[in-house]
Scaffold this motif. Structure first.
Motif, short mmCIF file in Angstrom:
data_model
loop_
_atom_site.label_atom_id
_atom_site.label_comp_id
_atom_site.label_asym_id
_atom_site.label_seq_id
_atom_site.Cartn_x
_atom_site.Cartn_y
_atom_site.Cartn_z
N ASP A 48 1.06 -1.22 0.12
CA ASP A 48 0.47 0.22 0.01
C ASP A 48 0.56 1.10 -0.15
O ASP A 48 2.63 1.43 0.91
N SER A 70 -4.60 8.16 -9.96
CA SER A 70 -5.10 7.45 -11.16
C SER A 70 -5.47 6.50 -12.33
O SER A 70 -5.43 5.77 -12.43
N GLU A 73 -3.37 3.40 -10.60
CA GLU A 73 -4.07 2.53 -10.28
C GLU A 73 -4.87 1.89 -11.22
O GLU A 73 -4.44 0.35 -11.52
N ARG A 74 -5.04 2.25 -12.44
CA ARG A 74 -6.02 2.58 -13.48
C ARG A 74 -4.98 1.55 -13.95
O ARG A 74 -5.40 0.24 -15.16
N ASN A 76 -3.04 -0.39 -13.56
CA ASN A 76 -1.73 -1.40 -12.41
C ASN A 76 -0.78 -0.87 -12.46
O ASN A 76 0.18 -2.08 -12.14
N GLU A 79 0.86 -1.95 -6.91
CA GLU A 79 -0.01 -3.20 -6.01
C GLU A 79 -0.16 -2.39 -4.69
O GLU A 79 -0.29 -2.26 -5.06
N SER A 81 -3.44 -0.99 -2.88
CA SER A 81 -4.22 0.56 -2.77
C SER A 81 -2.99 1.62 -2.29
O SER A 81 -2.25 1.16 -2.54
N PHE A 82 -3.90 2.64 -2.37
CA PHE A 82 -3.47 3.68 -2.70
C PHE A 82 -4.32 4.84 -2.13
O PHE A 82 -5.28 5.25 -2.00
#
Length: 343
Positions: A48, A70, A73-74, A76, A79, A81-82
């Motif tokens: 995280d 964004s 995360e989108r 990938n 790894e 959560s952010f």
């Protein structure tokens, strides 16, 4: 390079007046309390991450940091959560203190820019951005000269004429503290149009959100900040942009007809920037991993779209190159504050 081993030279500063010292002490005490627990809940084995934003939601740091997160995360690229958290106060100095107190935390990043450079001076910090771990500069950004829709100033020439007649009669606002871009820009503009910068009435706001409220509430006559932060109000006809600070006009539909200062025969170009830092004391391997993540994010079509949508200039540099740039920017701020006799 070992981030914690650097001892960059710093220009001497005047003693901070007693009321300012008290304000600084309270600010740093708050920052220290916020710093407790920063990164500890994630643990060394966690994937995280956290991105700190050094001002209020909706501001330039917020827009840049959230756009980057964004995409990370989108696509990938990261790894786990952010988490994105806004740490508000003292023009970014509270967030910067929290970052410095998170030494060795390899799960934390923070968006930074010229405004945070200025806040380390105006709030008497004992550190500079390059004392943390520079990761990457993401963008450069133009500044705009903004007025309410019903302002008597229809053009930049109208504003300059009024300013020259009564420098102290015009109330100027910006979304950064002394030494930040929204302060440096009007001071340099004043010099360029033969207005004494020492006579400029500058009111500081903590980001684009509070500055927008001040403009719409007619608490100030003119605001200086990144145009992208006010896109909604400009499109709605609530705010008007008199000029932009770059070499070329912006491409957005709402601002494509706004002239540059150069087009208005004002010999000034001014560019802001934003980037990403990590706390001091992280390993070289982790530093390289974080830089690689940002590099991969930068190379995506989604980031190119974000640049276009926000009118940002692609100005990507990493690691040692970014650190050298930070040293230059520190000198840029210090020199201007000395000229204004604020150091």
């Amino acid at each position: 390079m070992t981030p914690g081993s650097r001892t960059p030279s710093r220009p001497a500063r005047r003693p901070v007046p007693r009321p300012a010292r008290l304000a600084v002490a309270l600010t740093l005490a708050l920052a220290a309390s916020l710093a407790t627990g920063c990164g500890v809940t994630r643990g060394d084995e966690s994937n995280d991450l956290m991105m700190m934003i050094p001002n209020s939601p909706g501001g330039g740091y917020d827009q840049t940091g959230r756009a980057a997160v964004s995409i990370l995360e989108r696509k990938n690229i990261v790894e786990g959560s952010f988490e994105v958290t806004n740490v508000i106060g003292a023009g970014g100095s509270v967030a910067m203190t929290r970052l410095m107190n998170a030494e060795g935390d390899e799960h934390t990043m923070m968006t930074v820019g010229l405004g945070v450079v200025g806040s380390t001076y105006s709030f008497g910090g004992d550190y500079r951005l390059q004392d943390a771990t520079p990761l990457a500069q993401l963008i450069s950004d133009q500044e705009g000269v903004l007025v309410p829709a019903d302002s008597p100033y229809k053009t930049i020439d109208d504003l300059v004429t009024a300013w020259q007649k009564d420098p102290n009669g015009l109330v100027v606002g910006g979304g950064s503290s002394l030494g930040g871009p929204d302060h440096l820009f009007p001071m340099q503009l004043a010099s360029a149009v033969d207005v004494d910068p020492k006579e400029v009435r500058y009111v500081t706001y903590d980001g684009g959100g509070p500055l927008t409220s001040a403009l719409l509430g007619h608490k100030i006559d003119v605001g200086f900040s990144g145009v992208g932060e006010f896109e909604g109000q400009i499109k709605a006809g609530e705010l008007r942009v008199l000029a932009v600070s770059g070499d070329e006009r912006l491409a957005g539909e709402a601002v494509k007809d706004v002239p540059t200062l150069q087009e208005s025969d004002i010999d000034l170009t001014f560019i802001n920037w934003r980037g990403v830092m990590a706390p001091p004391g992280i390993s070289d391997d982790r530093r390289d991993e974080l830089i690689a993540m940002l590099q991969e994010m930068h190379d995506t079509p989604e980031w190119r779209t974000a640049l276009e949508d926000n009118g940002w200039i692609d100005d990507f540099k990493t690691g040692d190159d970014f650190e050298a740039f930070l040293v230059e920017q520190d000198a840029r701020v210090a020199d201007t504050l000395k000229e204004l006799e604020l150091l």
